[in-house]
Motif scaffolding. Sequence first.
Motif, PDB file in Angstrom:
ATOM      1  N   TRP A 119      46.973 -31.250  -5.373  1.00  0.00           N
ATOM      2  CA  TRP A 119      45.528 -31.472  -5.327  1.00  0.00           C
ATOM      3  C   TRP A 119      44.829 -30.253  -5.916  1.00  0.00           C
ATOM      4  N   ILE A 120      43.911 -30.498  -6.838  1.00  0.00           N
ATOM      5  CA  ILE A 120      43.055 -29.447  -7.385  1.00  0.00           C
ATOM      6  C   ILE A 120      41.631 -29.819  -6.983  1.00  0.00           C
ATOM      7  N   THR A 121      41.065 -29.081  -6.056  1.00  0.00           N
ATOM      8  CA  THR A 121      39.771 -29.457  -5.481  1.00  0.00           C
ATOM      9  C   THR A 121      38.686 -28.447  -5.839  1.00  0.00           C
ATOM     10  N   PHE A 122      37.727 -28.894  -6.611  1.00  0.00           N
ATOM     11  CA  PHE A 122      36.539 -28.112  -6.973  1.00  0.00           C
ATOM     12  C   PHE A 122      36.867 -26.729  -7.527  1.00  0.00           C
ATOM     13  N   PRO A 123      37.710 -26.692  -8.566  1.00  0.00           N
ATOM     14  CA  PRO A 123      38.025 -25.399  -9.180  1.00  0.00           C
ATOM     15  C   PRO A 123      36.866 -24.927 -10.054  1.00  0.00           C
ATOM     16  N   ASP A 124      36.881 -23.656 -10.385  1.00  0.00           N
ATOM     17  CA  ASP A 124      35.932 -23.131 -11.364  1.00  0.00           C
ATOM     18  C   ASP A 124      36.209 -23.835 -12.693  1.00  0.00           C
ATOM     19  N   ILE A 154      52.496 -36.612  -8.663  1.00  0.00           N
ATOM     20  CA  ILE A 154      51.083 -36.919  -8.931  1.00  0.00           C
ATOM     21  C   ILE A 154      50.217 -35.675  -8.821  1.00  0.00           C
ATOM     22  N   VAL A 155      49.202 -35.610  -9.684  1.00  0.00           N
ATOM     23  CA  VAL A 155      48.188 -34.566  -9.624  1.00  0.00           C
ATOM     24  C   VAL A 155      46.834 -35.224  -9.388  1.00  0.00           C
ATOM     25  N   HIS A 156      46.047 -34.665  -8.483  1.00  0.00           N
ATOM     26  CA  HIS A 156      44.688 -35.144  -8.198  1.00  0.00           C
ATOM     27  C   HIS A 156      43.700 -34.051  -8.603  1.00  0.00           C
ATOM     28  N   LEU A 157      42.670 -34.423  -9.314  1.00  0.00           N
ATOM     29  CA  LEU A 157      41.578 -33.492  -9.628  1.00  0.00           C
ATOM     30  C   LEU A 157      40.288 -34.056  -9.053  1.00  0.00           C
ATOM     31  N   LYS A 158      39.685 -33.309  -8.147  1.00  0.00           N
ATOM     32  CA  LYS A 158      38.407 -33.688  -7.556  1.00  0.00           C
ATOM     33  C   LYS A 158      37.417 -32.576  -7.877  1.00  0.00           C
ATOM     34  N   THR A 159      36.330 -32.912  -8.569  1.00  0.00           N
ATOM     35  CA  THR A 159      35.411 -31.880  -9.027  1.00  0.00           C
ATOM     36  C   THR A 159      33.991 -32.416  -9.158  1.00  0.00           C
ATOM     37  N   LEU A 199      39.825 -39.863   0.118  1.00  0.00           N
ATOM     38  CA  LEU A 199      39.101 -39.264  -1.003  1.00  0.00           C
ATOM     39  C   LEU A 199      37.637 -39.045  -0.656  1.00  0.00           C
ATOM     40  N   ARG A 200      37.069 -39.943   0.131  1.00  0.00           N
ATOM     41  CA  ARG A 200      35.681 -39.810   0.566  1.00  0.00           C
ATOM     42  C   ARG A 200      35.575 -39.214   1.964  1.00  0.00           C
ATOM     43  N   ASP A 201      36.600 -39.433   2.761  1.00  0.00           N
ATOM     44  CA  ASP A 201      36.511 -39.043   4.169  1.00  0.00           C
ATOM     45  C   ASP A 201      36.660 -37.548   4.396  1.00  0.00           C
ATOM     46  N   ILE A 202      37.416 -36.876   3.514  1.00  0.00           N
ATOM     47  CA  ILE A 202      37.622 -35.429   3.653  1.00  0.00           C
ATOM     48  C   ILE A 202      36.757 -34.724   2.616  1.00  0.00           C
ATOM     49  N   TYR A 206      32.362 -26.743  -0.296  1.00  0.00           N
ATOM     50  CA  TYR A 206      31.634 -26.780  -1.559  1.00  0.00           C
ATOM     51  C   TYR A 206      31.224 -28.194  -1.936  1.00  0.00           C
ATOM     52  N   GLU A 207      32.035 -29.169  -1.581  1.00  0.00           N
ATOM     53  CA  GLU A 207      31.668 -30.557  -1.853  1.00  0.00           C
ATOM     54  C   GLU A 207      30.394 -30.940  -1.112  1.00  0.00           C
ATOM     55  N   GLU A 208      30.279 -30.495   0.123  1.00  0.00           N
ATOM     56  CA  GLU A 208      29.063 -30.767   0.889  1.00  0.00           C
ATOM     57  C   GLU A 208      27.846 -30.148   0.204  1.00  0.00           C
ATOM     58  N   LEU A 209      28.016 -28.901  -0.287  1.00  0.00           N
ATOM     59  CA  LEU A 209      26.911 -28.240  -0.979  1.00  0.00           C
ATOM     60  C   LEU A 209      26.533 -28.979  -2.251  1.00  0.00           C
ATOM     61  N   PHE A 210      27.534 -29.336  -3.051  1.00  0.00           N
ATOM     62  CA  PHE A 210      27.272 -30.007  -4.317  1.00  0.00           C
ATOM     63  C   PHE A 210      26.628 -31.374  -4.095  1.00  0.00           C
ATOM     64  N   SER A 211      27.126 -32.113  -3.113  1.00  0.00           N
ATOM     65  CA  SER A 211      26.582 -33.442  -2.830  1.00  0.00           C
ATOM     66  C   SER A 211      25.137 -33.349  -2.367  1.00  0.00           C
ATOM     67  N   ALA A 212      24.832 -32.324  -1.558  1.00  0.00           N
ATOM     68  CA  ALA A 212      23.469 -32.133  -1.070  1.00  0.00           C
ATOM     69  C   ALA A 212      22.495 -31.854  -2.216  1.00  0.00           C
ATOM     70  N   LYS A 213      23.015 -31.280  -3.293  1.00  0.00           N
ATOM     71  CA  LYS A 213      22.178 -30.995  -4.462  1.00  0.00           C
ATOM     72  C   LYS A 213      22.096 -32.178  -5.417  1.00  0.00           C
ATOM     73  N   GLY A 214      22.727 -33.284  -5.044  1.00  0.00           N
ATOM     74  CA  GLY A 214      22.653 -34.485  -5.863  1.00  0.00           C
ATOM     75  C   GLY A 214      23.697 -34.560  -6.958  1.00  0.00           C
ATOM     76  N   LYS A 215      24.683 -33.663  -6.945  1.00  0.00           N
ATOM     77  CA  LYS A 215      25.712 -33.691  -7.975  1.00  0.00           C
ATOM     78  C   LYS A 215      26.703 -34.822  -7.695  1.00  0.00           C
ATOM     79  N   THR A 216      27.153 -35.472  -8.754  1.00  0.00           N
ATOM     80  CA  THR A 216      28.161 -36.511  -8.590  1.00  0.00           C
ATOM     81  C   THR A 216      29.537 -35.862  -8.453  1.00  0.00           C
ATOM     82  N   ILE A 217      30.393 -36.504  -7.683  1.00  0.00           N
ATOM     83  CA  ILE A 217      31.747 -36.015  -7.458  1.00  0.00           C
ATOM     84  C   ILE A 217      32.706 -36.926  -8.219  1.00  0.00           C
ATOM     85  N   THR A 218      33.520 -36.331  -9.069  1.00  0.00           N
ATOM     86  CA  THR A 218      34.428 -37.099  -9.906  1.00  0.00           C
ATOM     87  C   THR A 218      35.868 -36.925  -9.432  1.00  0.00           C
TER      88      THR A 218
END
Length: 225
Positions: A119-124, A154-159, A199-202, A206-218
Motif C-alpha cells: 500500500w502506498i498511501t498519500f505519498p509526496d 498487488i500494489v495499491h496507490l491511494k492519493t 478503501l473508504r472505511d479507513i 492526511y486523508e481527513e485533511l485533504f477531504s475536508a478541503k474538498g480534494k478528491t481521493i484517487t
Amino acid sequence: MGKNKLARFAENKILPNVIQPTREDALNGFDLKGKWRTDFFKNDHPIVLELGCGKGEYSVGLAKTFPEKNFIGVDIKGARFWFGAKEAVDNGMTNVAFLRTQIELVDYFFGENEVDEIWITFPDPQIKYKRTKHRLTHPDFLERYKKFLKPGGIVHLKTDSEFLHGYTLGYLQGAGYEIITAHHDIYGAPEYDPNTPHLRDIRTYYEELFSAKGKTITYIKFRIN
C-alpha cells in the motif's frame, strides 16, 4: 526538538512492534530479511507493507480489518508512526509492526517473494521534474518492489494528487502492467472495487485533511510482476 517527540523516540526503542535498523544493518544483511514470518510474526500469514505510513493509522486499520494478514508500516519518521505502534500494543495486536527506514532501502529488508501486497498511501507526489525519481511509483521503485513482491502481488496507490494518479496510470498503461482497478474519485464514484470496502472505511490523518478541503481521493490497484 520537542519533549513529546523525544519521549516518542525513547518509547519506540522499547515497543515490541518497532524495528529501527541502521543503514549499515540494511547494507550488511538485515537479520529479518526473508524471515519476517518465522522470526517476527511467527506465523505463515501473508505480509502487507504500507510505504510512507505516517502516523500508522492505515496499517493499524488494515490489521484490524484483516487479522489473517501481517502488516508492516514503513517510514523514516519514527515520532509519527509511534501513534500507530502504541495503539497496536495497547490493543494487543500482534499482526502489525513498524519499520523505521528510508523507503529507498526497502528492498534490503525483505527477501524474494516475501511480500504479498504493498500500500502506498498519500505519498509526496514529487511534482518537480528533478524529483521524478523520488516518486514511489517511478519505474526505479517498481523495480525495487519486484525484488521482494511475490509473483502476482498487488500494489495499491491511494492519493489526493491528481498529478501522481495520472502519472502512475499513464506509466502503467504504457509499460503494459495489469491495472485491476482505477478510480478518479473513490468517494464520488457510485461503485468501486467490491473486494476493498476498507478503501473508504479507513482514513489516514492526511486523508481527513485533504477531504475536508474538498480534494478528491484517487485509487489505483495494479500488479507489477
